[in-house]
Design a protein around this motif. Structure first.
Motif, PDB file in Angstrom:
ATOM      1  N   LEU A   1      34.103  85.665  24.029  1.00 23.98           N
ATOM      2  CA  LEU A   1      33.362  86.598  23.181  1.00 23.98           C
ATOM      3  C   LEU A   1      34.012  86.789  21.818  1.00 23.98           C
ATOM      4  CD1 LEU A   1      32.139  89.391  25.628  1.00 23.98           C
ATOM      5  CD2 LEU A   1      30.919  87.366  24.804  1.00 23.98           C
ATOM      6  N   THR A   2      35.341  86.721  21.752  1.00 24.03           N
ATOM      7  CA  THR A   2      35.985  86.907  20.453  1.00 24.03           C
ATOM      8  C   THR A   2      35.750  85.719  19.524  1.00 24.03           C
ATOM      9  OG1 THR A   2      38.105  86.157  21.351  1.00 24.03           O
ATOM     10  CG2 THR A   2      37.746  88.541  21.237  1.00 24.03           C
ATOM     11  N   GLU A   3      35.238  84.611  20.054  1.00 25.44           N
ATOM     12  CA  GLU A   3      34.854  83.484  19.205  1.00 25.44           C
ATOM     13  C   GLU A   3      33.556  83.768  18.447  1.00 25.44           C
ATOM     14  OE1 GLU A   3      34.671  79.937  21.524  1.00 25.44           O
ATOM     15  OE2 GLU A   3      36.826  79.905  21.881  1.00 25.44           O
ATOM     16  N   LEU A   4      32.777  84.751  18.901  1.00 25.45           N
ATOM     17  CA  LEU A   4      31.525  85.092  18.228  1.00 25.45           C
ATOM     18  C   LEU A   4      31.829  85.881  16.955  1.00 25.45           C
ATOM     19  CD1 LEU A   4      29.369  86.306  21.263  1.00 25.45           C
ATOM     20  CD2 LEU A   4      29.193  84.119  20.065  1.00 25.45           C
ATOM     21  N   ALA A   5      31.240  85.466  15.845  1.00 23.68           N
ATOM     22  CA  ALA A   5      31.427  86.177  14.582  1.00 23.68           C
ATOM     23  C   ALA A   5      30.926  87.603  14.708  1.00 23.68           C
ATOM     24  CB  ALA A   5      30.689  85.450  13.460  1.00 23.68           C
ATOM     25  N   GLY A   6      31.768  88.554  14.345  1.00 21.67           N
ATOM     26  CA  GLY A   6      31.385  89.955  14.389  1.00 21.67           C
ATOM     27  C   GLY A   6      31.911  90.714  15.594  1.00 21.67           C
ATOM     28  N   VAL A   7      32.360  90.008  16.629  1.00 22.47           N
ATOM     29  CA  VAL A   7      32.933  90.697  17.786  1.00 22.47           C
ATOM     30  C   VAL A   7      34.334  91.152  17.401  1.00 22.47           C
ATOM     31  CG1 VAL A   7      33.744  90.465  20.168  1.00 22.47           C
ATOM     32  CG2 VAL A   7      31.540  89.500  19.500  1.00 22.47           C
ATOM     33  N   VAL A   8      34.554  92.467  17.486  1.00 19.03           N
ATOM     34  CA  VAL A   8      35.794  93.066  17.020  1.00 19.03           C
ATOM     35  C   VAL A   8      36.811  93.224  18.147  1.00 19.03           C
ATOM     36  CG1 VAL A   8      36.768  95.134  15.940  1.00 19.03           C
ATOM     37  CG2 VAL A   8      34.540  94.284  15.210  1.00 19.03           C
ATOM     38  N   GLN A   9      36.341  93.689  19.321  1.00 17.33           N
ATOM     39  CA  GLN A   9      37.260  93.939  20.421  1.00 17.33           C
ATOM     40  C   GLN A   9      36.550  93.761  21.752  1.00 17.33           C
ATOM     41  OE1 GLN A   9      39.484  97.525  19.956  1.00 17.33           O
ATOM     42  NE2 GLN A   9      40.325  97.485  22.024  1.00 17.33           N
ATOM     43  N   VAL A  10      37.294  93.230  22.732  1.00 12.22           N
ATOM     44  CA  VAL A  10      36.775  93.056  24.088  1.00 12.22           C
ATOM     45  C   VAL A  10      37.842  93.560  25.057  1.00 12.22           C
ATOM     46  CG1 VAL A  10      35.928  91.420  25.813  1.00 12.22           C
ATOM     47  CG2 VAL A  10      35.479  91.000  23.384  1.00 12.22           C
ATOM     48  N   ASP A  11      37.490  94.561  25.858  1.00 14.11           N
ATOM     49  CA  ASP A  11      38.410  95.106  26.854  1.00 14.11           C
ATOM     50  C   ASP A  11      37.799  94.948  28.235  1.00 14.11           C
ATOM     51  OD1 ASP A  11      40.435  96.127  25.072  1.00 14.11           O
ATOM     52  OD2 ASP A  11      39.016  97.704  24.528  1.00 14.11           O
ATOM     53  N   GLY A  12      38.529  94.284  29.129  1.00 11.38           N
ATOM     54  CA  GLY A  12      38.034  94.084  30.481  1.00 11.38           C
ATOM     55  C   GLY A  12      38.734  94.961  31.491  1.00 11.38           C
ATOM     56  N   ASN A  13      38.005  95.346  32.533  1.00 13.90           N
ATOM     57  CA  ASN A  13      38.557  96.121  33.630  1.00 13.90           C
ATOM     58  C   ASN A  13      38.161  95.429  34.933  1.00 13.90           C
ATOM     59  OD1 ASN A  13      38.972  97.970  35.740  1.00 13.90           O
ATOM     60  ND2 ASN A  13      38.791  99.703  34.344  1.00 13.90           N
ATOM     61  N   PRO A  14      39.061  94.580  35.472  1.00 11.92           N
ATOM     62  CA  PRO A  14      38.710  93.834  36.692  1.00 11.92           C
ATOM     63  C   PRO A  14      38.405  94.739  37.882  1.00 11.92           C
ATOM     64  CG  PRO A  14      40.826  93.086  35.791  1.00 11.92           C
ATOM     65  CD  PRO A  14      40.393  94.262  34.979  1.00 11.92           C
ATOM     66  N   GLY A  15      39.073  95.875  37.988  1.00 15.25           N
ATOM     67  CA  GLY A  15      38.846  96.782  39.113  1.00 15.25           C
ATOM     68  C   GLY A  15      37.440  97.339  39.131  1.00 15.25           C
ATOM     69  N   GLU A  16      36.912  97.656  37.949  1.00 16.46           N
ATOM     70  CA  GLU A  16      35.549  98.194  37.846  1.00 16.46           C
ATOM     71  C   GLU A  16      34.513  97.111  37.568  1.00 16.46           C
ATOM     72  OE1 GLU A  16      35.378 101.429  35.091  1.00 16.46           O
ATOM     73  OE2 GLU A  16      36.966 102.530  36.104  1.00 16.46           O
TER      74      GLU A  16
ATOM     75  N   ARG B   1      25.896  84.616  25.504  1.00 18.75           N
ATOM     76  CA  ARG B   1      27.191  83.966  25.738  1.00 18.75           C
ATOM     77  C   ARG B   1      27.710  84.286  27.137  1.00 18.75           C
ATOM     78  NH1 ARG B   1      31.459  81.739  22.636  1.00 18.75           N
ATOM     79  NH2 ARG B   1      29.733  81.061  21.331  1.00 18.75           N
ATOM     80  N   LEU B   2      27.555  85.519  27.590  1.00 17.77           N
ATOM     81  CA  LEU B   2      27.991  85.874  28.937  1.00 17.77           C
ATOM     82  C   LEU B   2      27.253  85.049  29.988  1.00 17.77           C
ATOM     83  CD1 LEU B   2      28.281  89.752  28.580  1.00 17.77           C
ATOM     84  CD2 LEU B   2      30.162  88.157  29.012  1.00 17.77           C
ATOM     85  N   LYS B   3      25.959  84.866  29.820  1.00 19.18           N
ATOM     86  CA  LYS B   3      25.190  84.051  30.762  1.00 19.18           C
ATOM     87  C   LYS B   3      25.629  82.597  30.697  1.00 19.18           C
ATOM     88  CE  LYS B   3      21.224  87.104  30.720  1.00 19.18           C
ATOM     89  NZ  LYS B   3      19.911  87.389  30.144  1.00 19.18           N
ATOM     90  N   GLU B   4      25.888  82.114  29.490  1.00 15.06           N
ATOM     91  CA  GLU B   4      26.293  80.719  29.267  1.00 15.06           C
ATOM     92  C   GLU B   4      27.612  80.397  29.985  1.00 15.06           C
ATOM     93  OE1 GLU B   4      28.024  78.661  25.350  1.00 15.06           O
ATOM     94  OE2 GLU B   4      26.006  79.462  25.090  1.00 15.06           O
ATOM     95  N   ILE B   5      28.533  81.363  30.024  1.00 10.98           N
ATOM     96  CA  ILE B   5      29.835  81.123  30.651  1.00 10.98           C
ATOM     97  C   ILE B   5      29.881  81.596  32.113  1.00 10.98           C
ATOM     98  CG2 ILE B   5      31.042  81.141  28.437  1.00 10.98           C
ATOM     99  CD1 ILE B   5      32.043  84.003  29.146  1.00 10.98           C
ATOM    100  N   ASN B   6      28.718  81.864  32.680  1.00  7.68           N
ATOM    101  CA  ASN B   6      28.559  82.223  34.102  1.00  7.68           C
ATOM    102  C   ASN B   6      29.120  83.597  34.450  1.00  7.68           C
ATOM    103  OD1 ASN B   6      27.394  81.600  36.570  1.00  7.68           O
ATOM    104  ND2 ASN B   6      29.317  80.805  37.396  1.00  7.68           N
ATOM    105  N   TYR B   7      29.045  84.532  33.508  1.00  8.11           N
ATOM    106  CA  TYR B   7      29.391  85.920  33.774  1.00  8.11           C
ATOM    107  C   TYR B   7      28.227  86.815  33.329  1.00  8.11           C
ATOM    108  CZ  TYR B   7      34.204  84.534  34.702  1.00  8.11           C
ATOM    109  OH  TYR B   7      35.324  83.977  35.244  1.00  8.11           O
ATOM    110  N   PRO B   8      27.045  86.613  33.926  1.00  9.36           N
ATOM    111  CA  PRO B   8      25.893  87.427  33.509  1.00  9.36           C
ATOM    112  C   PRO B   8      26.060  88.882  33.937  1.00  9.36           C
ATOM    113  CG  PRO B   8      25.334  86.136  35.435  1.00  9.36           C
ATOM    114  CD  PRO B   8      26.719  85.697  35.011  1.00  9.36           C
ATOM    115  N   PRO B   9      25.731  89.819  33.048  1.00  7.75           N
ATOM    116  CA  PRO B   9      25.818  91.226  33.415  1.00  7.75           C
ATOM    117  C   PRO B   9      24.764  91.596  34.462  1.00  7.75           C
ATOM    118  CG  PRO B   9      25.673  90.957  31.025  1.00  7.75           C
ATOM    119  CD  PRO B   9      25.407  89.620  31.652  1.00  7.75           C
TER     120      PRO B   9
ATOM    121  N   GLN C   1      33.083  95.724  21.454  1.00  9.19           N
ATOM    122  CA  GLN C   1      32.778  96.354  20.168  1.00  9.19           C
ATOM    123  C   GLN C   1      32.419  95.243  19.199  1.00  9.19           C
ATOM    124  OE1 GLN C   1      36.227  98.545  18.943  1.00  9.19           O
ATOM    125  NE2 GLN C   1      35.810 100.255  20.302  1.00  9.19           N
ATOM    126  N   TRP C   2      31.305  95.458  18.449  1.00 10.41           N
ATOM    127  CA  TRP C   2      30.883  94.428  17.509  1.00 10.41           C
ATOM    128  C   TRP C   2      30.196  95.034  16.299  1.00 10.41           C
ATOM    129  CZ3 TRP C   2      28.083  95.633  21.841  1.00 10.41           C
ATOM    130  CH2 TRP C   2      26.731  95.882  21.689  1.00 10.41           C
TER     131      TRP C   2
END
Length: 68
Positions: free
Chosen positions: A24-39, A58-66, A45-46
């Motif tokens: 996600l940080t490769e996408l222009a405009g994405v400022v911050q990505v914070d993950g929580n594996p437990g939740e 992009r999430l769907k493309e990399i096999n992490y669809p919400p 933030q973008w």
């Protein structure tokens, strides 16, 4: 700036959130990505030119669809 937390059922560990952050940080405009594996969530933030639709694609493309 926009911010949204995505629930991603495919997250199983810290490596998953790191992979999502790297992608996600490769996408222009994405400022911050914070993950929580437990939740199984990722908070993104973008600003322009990034869009929520672009982040979702992009999430769907990399096999992490919400959930929902």
């Amino acid at each position: 700036m926009e911010e949204k937390t995505f629930k991603i059922p495919n997250i199983s560990c810290g490596h998953c959130t790191a992979a999502i952050r790297n992608e996600l940080t490769e996408l222009a405009g994405v400022v911050q990505v914070d993950g929580n594996p437990g939740e199984k969530t990722v908070t993104v933030q973008w600003e322009a030119p990034a869009t929520e639709a672009g982040i979702l694609a992009r999430l769907k493309e990399i096999n992490y669809p919400p959930a929902g």
